[in-house]
Scaffold this motif. Structure first.
Motif, mmCIF file in Angstrom:
data_model
loop_
_atom_site.group_PDB
_atom_site.id
_atom_site.type_symbol
_atom_site.label_atom_id
_atom_site.label_comp_id
_atom_site.label_asym_id
_atom_site.label_seq_id
_atom_site.Cartn_x
_atom_site.Cartn_y
_atom_site.Cartn_z
ATOM 1 N N HIS A 115 61.952 48.032 51.536
ATOM 2 C CA HIS A 115 62.694 48.565 52.086
ATOM 3 C C HIS A 115 62.622 47.934 54.286
ATOM 4 O O HIS A 115 61.830 47.255 54.323
ATOM 5 C CB HIS A 115 62.998 49.895 52.643
ATOM 6 N N LEU A 142 49.265 52.234 60.263
ATOM 7 C CA LEU A 142 48.760 52.711 58.870
ATOM 8 C C LEU A 142 47.676 52.635 58.616
ATOM 9 O O LEU A 142 47.023 51.684 58.681
ATOM 10 C CB LEU A 142 49.709 52.277 58.290
ATOM 11 N N ARG A 218 44.956 55.924 46.293
ATOM 12 C CA ARG A 218 44.976 55.446 47.727
ATOM 13 C C ARG A 218 45.099 56.136 48.469
ATOM 14 O O ARG A 218 46.133 56.836 48.892
ATOM 15 C CB ARG A 218 45.892 54.382 47.090
HETATM 16 O O1 LIG Z 1 53.528 53.279 51.611
HETATM 17 C C1 LIG Z 1 52.911 51.657 52.582
HETATM 18 O O2 LIG Z 1 52.055 51.031 51.982
HETATM 19 C C2 LIG Z 1 54.200 51.511 52.810
HETATM 20 C C3 LIG Z 1 54.825 52.933 53.311
HETATM 21 C C4 LIG Z 1 56.119 52.514 53.662
HETATM 22 O O3 LIG Z 1 56.874 52.150 53.621
HETATM 23 C C5 LIG Z 1 56.925 53.279 55.457
HETATM 24 O O4 LIG Z 1 55.436 53.726 56.171
HETATM 25 O O5 LIG Z 1 57.630 52.891 55.082
#
Ligand SMILES: O=C(O)CCC(=O)C(=O)O
Length: 284
Positions: A115, A142, A218
């Motif tokens: 996205h 992240l 994860r």
């Molecule tokens: O879960 C992931 O690795 C991607 C996270 C994600 O799509 C987001 O942070 O919008």
């Protein structure tokens, strides 16, 4: 070189961003999460709110849990980056705000469809570099609490898509727009991480989470940083208990401009960096 790569690709990998003790403390918190918490259920001030049924268990507003989650707010491994990229430096609203903070646990079969991207993207996630300055709407950190290698459901990114002018063809084939995903477009990369690494990316780059096929889970924490004038995406508000126990620097990132309600007995101040500059000028 880092600024060049961030501008070119829309992301950076920060190696060993979280020190081992903090990593252990975060994993110990994850061990306590009630796995049977229903959607909408609360746990220590955080709420289960999976983005969609494929993404797995996600606790939003996890900063309310406190402890190690608070230490991540101004972590020196990424603070200067997010200040530079999303903190409106040098302007009258200089400062940061964390507009979303979540934990995510993904097991076999889980994924997060591709996205975002510049094409028809929201202002909130925009990438902008102008007059020698970065002005991003949202920069995500992240954090990997487990190793994320082949089959572990690494975050996927289409490098450069924060500047793309065209939509990704056939997005549903890659899990976008509610589709399912078995693969990735050849222009995408998997950001594989070691536990303790962090992936920094502008939200306007096209991204998602690849299929997790391995057993186990994860674990990641995501903090989304934006400018001082932002608000949380889903309306979550940081509690007075949390704000009151934070260091001034951390509090300024969760409450950059304290609210001033009708009848309050004070004159409101500007964003923290601006107020500091005004104080320094007055002292001279
Ligand atoms: O879960 C992931 O690795 C991607 C996270 C994600 O799509 C987001 O942070 O919008």
């Amino acid at each position: 070189m880092e600024d060049y790569l961030f501008d070119l690709r829309g992301y950076l990998i920060l190696k060993n961003a979280i020190e081992p003790q903090l990593l252990d403390a975060l994993n110990a918190e994850f061990d306590q999460f009630p796995r049977d918490l229903p959607m909408g259920g609360w746990y220590k001030g955080a709420q289960r709110r999976d983005y969609n049924p494929a993404t797995g268990m996600e606790l939003h507003h996890c900063l309310e849990i406190g402890g190690p989650f608070e230490e991540l707010i101004d972590n020196p491994s990424w603070l200067a980056y997010v200040q530079k990229y999303a903190g409106e430096q040098g302007t009258y609203v200089e400062g940061l705000f964390i507009d979303e903070c979540i934990t995510s646990q993904r097991t076999s079969g889980g994924f997060h469809g591709l996205h975002s991207g510049r094409y028809k993207g929201a202002l909130r996630g925009k990438y902008l570099y102008e007059n020698g300055q970065f002005t991003c709407g949202q920069v995500n950190i992240l954090m990997a609490l487990t190793d994320i290698g082949e089959g572990d459901g690494a975050t996927t990114i289409i490098p450069g898509s924060h500047k793309s002018n065209l939509p990704l063809p056939h997005p549903r084939e890659y899990g976008g727009e509610g589709g399912k995903t078995d693969g990735l477009p050849e222009c995408a990369i998997e950001a594989q991480l070691k536990k303790g690494d962090a992936l920094l990316f502008v939200d306007g780059v096209m991204h998602g989470g690849s299929n997790r096929t391995n057993p186990g889970e994860r674990r990641v924490v995501i903090y989304r940083y934006g400018p001082s004038w932002g608000r949380t995406r889903y309306g979550y508000e940081y509690s007075p208990e949390l704000l009151n126990r934070l260091t001034p620097q951390r509090r300024a990132i969760l409450e950059p401009v304290p609210p001033c309600r009708p009848g309050d007995d004070f004159i409101p101040v500007e964003a923290p960096a601006v107020a500091r500059r005004a104080r320094e000028a007055a002292a001279k």
